[in-house]
Design a protein around this motif. Structure first.
Motif: not given
Length: 480
Positions: A57-61
């Motif tokens: 989730v962090v990487e996608s954001a």
């Protein structure tokens, strides 16, 4: 719209991420399951449960942050946003408040041939709430908590949009980028992407913003357009009558084409934000941030501009090609063979091929067509080996199986006839069969020439060279 007023629009776009699991638990992140079959004690808010942050989730954001030229905060945290509503079983939402993952940025959009730069305030990660289902039969309301804990990014724009067209173009650009990055399905009809639309109006020339109203969860591009126009007109009517616009949250009803009051608008303090005590501050190494930046591909607007400059495509065609990642990738691959004019590739992709795909409800990947075969087919047409009509027959075959276009031409006998001696009999036969057309031409109706050439193409089973046939028909008519 009243020309004496200017519309000011800001959008808060919520996009569900397509991770395998939810943001704080291992439940499957899946749309369309039976109600309450994709939730666990963590996402259902049971006492004593502890959330664990999903790294993807962090990487996608962060990828989205790079795509929108945002500042990335290497050190950030999660916060609790407190409010009571039946679809939120914890009575708070885990979100981000004062230190979002992605800070200031911008998005350039193309509207009516002009590039407009729209500021981005922030992008933060948060969990989605559940869904309330209003049951008309029982007269009650049911709660489905499958969506609780589905990972979201919220993209907050600056109030830089000035028309319904710009708001719609901004939404479409966000959706295209999400798809290019592969981090969301961006299907508004499934709730993957939705927008809170903030609208205010002010007298033209006034620097100070007017009082805004927010319309929640608008769920289509066209609905955003309609909602902006409705709300702007509603506020202008109030002001024109000497009234005052109230700050409030409204519900947009797209079927009725109007909004209704939900509640007076909350401010940040109403949510009593505070750092989530169950989640640690998290640190993203600078190397990881850079690695994710490198992973961002060429995005739709950049592709559109490159297609126009490099290949001479119109803005309309370039936008259509670049707007869908798969189509753009196919076009780039076909053009890279340097076998034919890139403009011809675009014409076939957006013309005959798109029609076949739409008719059969297919995507390019559902066919056997390859970039090389398409480029070779167009090359045969440009060299005069086959006519455009015969090219369509070749296309029908290479859409169904991976076979070299030259081989299709050979098997089906589609090679274009350019030998004048072979075409003489065709011309003589057509003129003999169409004496009225001949008389009309001799009588000055020169537009009948196209009909005669068409009959020649039919007589030659589409294999006659149209340019040579035209020359031969004109000479033959002059002798009669």
């Amino acid at each position: 719209m009243n020309e004496n007023f200017e519309i000011v629009i800001g959008l808060e776009v919520h996009a569900e991420l397509n991770t395998e699991s939810k943001i704080f638990c291992s439940c499957k992140n899946e749309f369309g399951a039976e109600p309450n079959t994709r939730c666990c004690p963590v996402c259902a808010g049971m006492p004593g449960t502890l959330p664990v942050l999903n790294q993807q989730v962090v990487e996608s954001a962060i990828k989205m942050g790079h795509a929108l030229h945002c500042e990335i905060n290497n050190v950030t945290k999660s916060d609790r946003k407190n409010y009571f509503y039946p679809d939120l079983p914890k009575a708070y939402q885990i979100s981000q408040f004062d230190v979002p993952l992605c800070g200031k940025g911008y998005l350039d959009i193309l509207v009516n041939g002009e590039v407009r730069r729209i500021g981005v305030t922030r992008i933060h990660i948060e969990e989605d709430a559940g869904k309330l289902i209003h049951d008309d039969q029982s007269g009650g309301t049911l709660a489905d908590y499958n969506r609780c804990g589905v990972p979201l990014i919220e993209i907050v724009s600056e109030p830089d949009l000035r028309s319904a067209d710009e708001a719609k173009a901004y939404m479409e650009s966000i959706a295209e980028i999400l798809l290019y990055l592969g981090i969301s399905e961006a299907k508004m009809e499934q709730g993957n992407m939705r927008a809170d639309v903030n609208v205010s109006v002010r007298p033209r020339g006034q620097a100070e913003y007017g009082t805004r109203a927010e319309m929640k969860n608008v769920n289509s591009f066209s609905a955003v357009h309609r909602a902006v126009l409705y709300e702007a007109n509603r506020q202008i009517e109030i002001l024109s009558k000497g009234g005052t616009v109230e700050q409030e949250t409204r519900r947009w009803d797209d079927v009725k084409g109007k909004s209704t009051l939900m509640r007076t608008k909350e401010d940040a303090q109403d949510y009593r934000y505070f750092p989530d005590p169950d989640l640690l501050t998290f640190v993203i190494p600078a190397e990881k941030v850079e690695e994710l930046k490198v992973a961002v591909p060429e995005l739709p607007l950049a592709k559109t501009q490159r297609y126009m400059q490099e290949f001479g495509l119109s803005e309309y065609d370039a936008t259509l090609l670049a707007g869908q990642k798969q189509r753009a990738t196919f076009f780039d691959a076909a053009a890279a063979y340097n076998l034919c004019e890139p403009k011809a590739i675009a014409n076939w992709l957006l013309g005959d091929i798109l029609k076949v795909l739409n008719d059969n409800k297919q995507e390019l990947e559902d066919t056997a067509l390859t970039p090389k075969n398409l480029a070779e087919m167009i090359e045969l047409i440009e060299k005069g080996t086959v006519s455009g009509t015969a090219g369509k027959k070749v296309l029908d075959t290479i859409l169904e199986k991976d076979i070299a276009p030259a081989e299709v031409v050979k098997q089906k006998g589609l090679a274009q006839i350019s030998d004048t001696s072979a075409l003489t009999a065709v011309v003589d036969t057509v003129l003999a069969k169409n004496p009225k057309a001949v008389e009309d031409y001799k009588g000055g109706k020169t537009n009948v020439l196209a009909f005669i050439i068409g009959q020649c193409m039919k007589e030659s089973r589409g294999q006659g060279n149209p340019a040579i046939l035209k020359e031969m028909v004109e000479k033959a008519l002059q002798k009669l």
